[in-house]
Design a protein around this motif. Structure first.
Motif, PDB file in Angstrom:
ATOM      1  N   GLU A 162       3.140  26.806  44.990  1.00 49.95           N
ATOM      2  CA  GLU A 162       2.773  25.381  44.971  1.00 49.95           C
ATOM      3  C   GLU A 162       2.403  24.957  43.548  1.00 49.95           C
ATOM      4  O   GLU A 162       2.751  23.863  43.096  1.00 49.95           O
ATOM      5  N   ALA A 163       1.692  25.828  42.847  1.00 53.83           N
ATOM      6  CA  ALA A 163       1.295  25.508  41.470  1.00 53.83           C
ATOM      7  C   ALA A 163       2.511  25.409  40.554  1.00 53.83           C
ATOM      8  O   ALA A 163       2.585  24.538  39.679  1.00 53.83           O
ATOM      9  N   GLU A 164       3.478  26.284  40.779  1.00 55.01           N
ATOM     10  CA  GLU A 164       4.697  26.267  39.974  1.00 55.01           C
ATOM     11  C   GLU A 164       5.444  24.952  40.161  1.00 55.01           C
ATOM     12  O   GLU A 164       5.911  24.325  39.199  1.00 55.01           O
ATOM     13  N   GLU A 165       5.567  24.549  41.413  1.00 55.30           N
ATOM     14  CA  GLU A 165       6.267  23.310  41.711  1.00 55.30           C
ATOM     15  C   GLU A 165       5.520  22.128  41.094  1.00 55.30           C
ATOM     16  O   GLU A 165       6.124  21.212  40.519  1.00 55.30           O
ATOM     17  N   ALA A 166       4.193  22.178  41.197  1.00 52.68           N
ATOM     18  CA  ALA A 166       3.387  21.105  40.613  1.00 52.68           C
ATOM     19  C   ALA A 166       3.596  21.053  39.094  1.00 52.68           C
ATOM     20  O   ALA A 166       3.739  19.972  38.510  1.00 52.68           O
ATOM     21  N   ALA A 167       3.643  22.228  38.469  1.00 47.08           N
ATOM     22  CA  ALA A 167       3.800  22.276  37.005  1.00 47.08           C
ATOM     23  C   ALA A 167       5.129  21.648  36.582  1.00 47.08           C
ATOM     24  O   ALA A 167       5.213  20.943  35.565  1.00 47.08           O
ATOM     25  N   GLN A 168       6.146  21.884  37.383  1.00 45.51           N
ATOM     26  CA  GLN A 168       7.460  21.303  37.092  1.00 45.51           C
ATOM     27  C   GLN A 168       7.392  19.769  37.118  1.00 45.51           C
ATOM     28  O   GLN A 168       7.888  19.093  36.227  1.00 45.51           O
ATOM     29  N   LEU A 214       4.694  17.941  36.822  1.00 45.21           N
ATOM     30  CA  LEU A 214       3.821  17.466  35.748  1.00 45.21           C
ATOM     31  C   LEU A 214       4.583  17.439  34.427  1.00 45.21           C
ATOM     32  O   LEU A 214       4.414  16.519  33.615  1.00 45.21           O
ATOM     33  N   ALA A 215       5.456  18.438  34.231  1.00 42.08           N
ATOM     34  CA  ALA A 215       6.231  18.499  32.988  1.00 42.08           C
ATOM     35  C   ALA A 215       7.128  17.261  32.861  1.00 42.08           C
ATOM     36  O   ALA A 215       7.297  16.722  31.765  1.00 42.08           O
ATOM     37  N   GLU A 216       7.654  16.821  33.983  1.00 47.32           N
ATOM     38  CA  GLU A 216       8.508  15.610  33.962  1.00 47.32           C
ATOM     39  C   GLU A 216       7.710  14.392  33.516  1.00 47.32           C
ATOM     40  O   GLU A 216       8.272  13.414  33.024  1.00 47.32           O
ATOM     41  N   GLU A 217       6.388  14.455  33.707  1.00 51.68           N
ATOM     42  CA  GLU A 217       5.520  13.338  33.309  1.00 51.68           C
ATOM     43  C   GLU A 217       4.846  13.616  31.967  1.00 51.68           C
ATOM     44  O   GLU A 217       3.892  12.939  31.589  1.00 51.68           O
ATOM     45  N   GLY A 218       5.263  14.667  31.301  1.00 48.28           N
ATOM     46  CA  GLY A 218       4.735  14.946  29.972  1.00 48.28           C
ATOM     47  C   GLY A 218       3.474  15.779  29.928  1.00 48.28           C
ATOM     48  O   GLY A 218       2.839  15.906  28.886  1.00 48.28           O
ATOM     49  N   ILE A 219       3.065  16.356  31.065  1.00 46.14           N
ATOM     50  CA  ILE A 219       1.887  17.233  31.058  1.00 46.14           C
ATOM     51  C   ILE A 219       2.363  18.670  31.179  1.00 46.14           C
ATOM     52  O   ILE A 219       3.071  19.027  32.123  1.00 46.14           O
ATOM     53  N   GLU A 220       1.979  19.498  30.231  1.00 48.16           N
ATOM     54  CA  GLU A 220       2.437  20.885  30.239  1.00 48.16           C
ATOM     55  C   GLU A 220       1.361  21.802  30.799  1.00 48.16           C
ATOM     56  O   GLU A 220       0.386  22.125  30.123  1.00 48.16           O
ATOM     57  N   SER A 231       1.783  21.181  46.442  1.00 49.32           N
ATOM     58  CA  SER A 231       2.102  20.768  45.071  1.00 49.32           C
ATOM     59  C   SER A 231       1.738  19.299  44.828  1.00 49.32           C
ATOM     60  O   SER A 231       1.249  18.964  43.748  1.00 49.32           O
ATOM     61  N   GLU A 232       1.937  18.435  45.828  1.00 50.20           N
ATOM     62  CA  GLU A 232       1.612  17.004  45.609  1.00 50.20           C
ATOM     63  C   GLU A 232       0.116  16.830  45.292  1.00 50.20           C
ATOM     64  O   GLU A 232      -0.257  16.075  44.410  1.00 50.20           O
ATOM     65  N   ARG A 233      -0.693  17.570  46.065  1.00 50.57           N
ATOM     66  CA  ARG A 233      -2.132  17.429  45.828  1.00 50.57           C
ATOM     67  C   ARG A 233      -2.517  17.982  44.464  1.00 50.57           C
ATOM     68  O   ARG A 233      -3.370  17.417  43.765  1.00 50.57           O
TER      69      ARG A 233
END
Lengths: 315, 325
Positions: free
Chosen positions: B213-219, B221-227, B310-312
């Motif tokens: 879930e964290a991996e999916e969230a990171a992906q 977030l990356a699309e929104e510019g947060i690494e 991941s959404e949360r």
């Protein structure tokens, strides 16, 4: 079987060890809690003397007698009670957690019934490796109401494991009489539910216990499975230190004192013509000497090093 | 390298260890002909026979205790508790015996207790829980919480070989998940967290299924510019505090994702230790994303709302970045 004299010595070693422990607690020298086995010595010595050197014993919270009966060292036991580095568990276990694997004593246990499944697993391993050994687990009448008792006996009976279940029924689970805690008056009859023989013996008669355990052991080694042995006995002392014994009468205690296992053993030796005053004096003197030595050893021993306190949790 | 599901990887690890060491035996409910409730031990009875693949009665307390006795007698038992929820029934031998043998008696207890944990499958309040935090509180037990087939196999091999008793948590949602596994199933050391994804803005620490879930969230977030950096703890005991601290020193923000409920959870302990060690590097309070203080509901709709996903994580990460930029 060991020599009569050696058996008598072990009975006295347990008696004097436990009396001394009660005395040291009463004087405030020892702290914490302890459960003594005064009055139950014959079951411990009778059972352990029927075992082979490679057999293993699992014990209870009332385990000092079992360890001495198996050949444990009173010095290291006393040092453990004194919380010293030289104690069986280096002061980490106390009265209810001592073990000596070198003599096949795998530990007393502060959890009622806790040793039962451990003994079943040991027996499982012995059978798997085709080793001619048995596991014997002491437990009390109180433990016979634990779920672990029923699960363990069921598995042992189902798999016909070389394990001996030795119940010391001393009539009380702490303050609760057996009759007020068990739906049936005897523990031995519970064996029927688990496909094994259940035998009842006079637990204050060392020879009766010895014969029952010897027969159960032979049966186990023949591959015929476990036996439940109920030793009827009585703890002449309280459950633990500070027990006012309000749940039983002094008359009942006096009646059991007349059936004292040490007195019984002495009477049997007399009857067989193997006893004289000189032996009596020598055995008692030897036991007293070894208990005094144990206390000196404990007092002389250092407390455990605080630096090492956090070590040894993991391999 | 081959692709295996987690179930296949675990089975392969058991197979290899049983081939390698005759002392390894299996005990558990329905692990024989049936192959275990989730099929992990399927085929092992045929291969190794009923003496080593021991199908037990429904007696969690006593077959776990018996496994400890067998370990003391020189075997290396691997126990399966069918659902982690049932481990309540085996608490006594694990807590009062296995965990204390080394400290008190200086004896080895090479025991592994494997157990499927977690929700997401609609099994309801008594077949969906994560209880690793309870065991985190017991000195003397190692705890493995793998998140990939390769780690599941590698950590299981290490667990079987160590002299310490190990609680081995297998998430039910991982069982069917596929991943690359080296042919020789290399053992994975305990106490070594894995950087799943590098990032500089925020550390997401997770274990077991929550890593996915964290991996999916990171992906996202990356699309929104947060690494976001994603750290898979892999084992809770020993805990790789060094790698956690090192990551936080770079990202200055830590969010811990735990599937268990909030109070007294493992995330709380991880947060406290990171706070104690690298407080001065933190730009924001350490955040926890967990299941709320409720039994896991059976309804799929409620269960989805209760367990972190991941959404949360994305939502909480945005909030954290907004409030502490």
């Amino acid at each position: 079987m060991r020599s009569r004299r050696e058996l008598y010595l072990r009975l006295w070693l347990i008696r004097l060890f436990e009396q001394k422990v009660e005395n040291l607690f009463a004087k405030g020298v020892l702290h914490g809690t302890t459960h003594t086995a005064i009055g139950q010595e014959a079951a411990a010595v009778g059972a352990c003397s029927a075992l082979g050197p490679r057999d293993v014993v699992l014990s209870t919270h009332r385990g000092h007698g079992h360890l001495i009966a198996r050949g444990g060292d009173p010095c290291r036991m006393m040092a453990e009670l004194f919380g010293r580095e030289t104690g069986y568990s280096r002061g980490r276990g106390g009265s209810q957690m001592m073990a000596d694997p070198s003599i096949g004593f795998w530990g007393s246990n502060g959890i009622t019934g806790g040793g039962l499944p451990i003994a079943v697993g040991a027996a499982l391993a012995f059978r798997l490796r085709k080793e001619r050994r048995v596991a014997l687990c002491f437990f009390g009448d109180g433990a016979a109401n634990q779920g672990m008792f029923h699960e363990s006996l069921n598995m042992a009976g189902l798999w016909k494991l070389p394990v001996l279940f030795l119940c010391e029924n001393n009539g009380y689970a702490m303050s609760t009489p057996t009759a007020a805690a068990s739906a049936v008056p005897a523990i031995a009859v519970k064996a029927a539910a688990y496909g094994m023989p259940g035998v009842t013996v006079d637990g204050n008669d060392l020879f009766a216990v010895f014969r029952a355990v010897s027969e159960a052991r032979r049966r186990a080694l023949r591959g015929e499975g476990p036996t439940l042995i109920e030793c009827r006995t009585y703890r002449l002392s309280g459950h633990s230190r500070g027990d006012p014994r309000s749940y039983r009468t002094r008359a009942e205690e006096a009646a059991w004192r007349r059936r004292d296992p040490l007195r019984r053993f002495r009477a049997e030796l007399k009857r067989q013509g193997e006893w004289d005053e000189a032996t009596e004096r020598a055995v008692r003197r030897e036991a007293a000497r070894r208990i005094a030595e144990a206390i000196r050893y404990a007092r002389r021993s250092p407390f455990p090093d605080h630096e090492a306190m956090e070590k040894g949790v993991f391999a | 390298m081959k692709t295996l599901t987690t179930v296949e990887a675990l089975r392969a690890a058991l197979w290899h260890e049983m081939r390698r060491d005759r002392r390894v035996i299996l005990l558990g409910e329905d692990i024989g002909v049936y192959g275990g409730a989730f099929g992990v031990t399927r085929g092992l009875l045929d291969e190794f026979g009923p003496e080593r693949v021991i199908n037990t009665p429904i007696s969690e307390m006593s077959f776990t205790g018996a496994a400890i006795g067998a370990a003391l007698a020189g075997l290396r038992p691997v126990v399966e508790i069918m659902f982690m929820d049932f481990i309540t029934l085996a608490m006594d031998p694990l807590v009062n015996w296995a965990a204390k043998l080394r400290y008190v008696y200086d004896r080895a207890c090479p025991l592994v207790v494997r157990t499927p944990a977690g929700g997401g499958r609609g099994y309801g309040p008594t077949h969906s829980q994560c209880f690793e935090s309870w065991f985190f509180h017991v000195p003397g037990l190692w705890i493995a919480v793998p998140s990939t087939p390769a780690d599941a196999a590698g950590l299981l091999r290490t667990a079987i070989r160590t002299e310490n008793p190990v609680l081995f948590v297998e998430h039910k949602r991982l069982y069917g998940r596929k991943g690359g596994v080296s042919d020789r199933l290399p053992p994975v050391p305990f106490g070594s967290a894995r950087i799943v994804r590098k990032g500089k803005d925020l550390t997401l620490a997770a274990w077991s299924w929550m890593v996915a879930e964290a991996e999916e969230a990171a992906q996202r977030l990356a699309e929104e510019g947060i690494e976001a950096e994603v750290l898979d703890l892999r084992t809770l005991v020993p805990l790789d505090l060094e790698r956690l601290a090192e990551s936080v020193r770079r990202t200055h923000r830590l969010m811990i994702v735990e599937e268990g409920v909030r109070s007294g959870g493992a995330a709380a302990e991880v947060a406290a230790r990171v706070g104690e060690s690298v407080f001065e590097y933190l730009d924001a309070p350490i955040q926890r994303v967990t299941t709320p203080e409720i039994p896991i509901p059976a309804s799929p709709s409620l269960e989805r709302a209760a367990i972190p996903n991941s959404e949360r994580i994305v939502r909480e990460a945005f909030r954290l970045m907004r409030e502490f930029s």
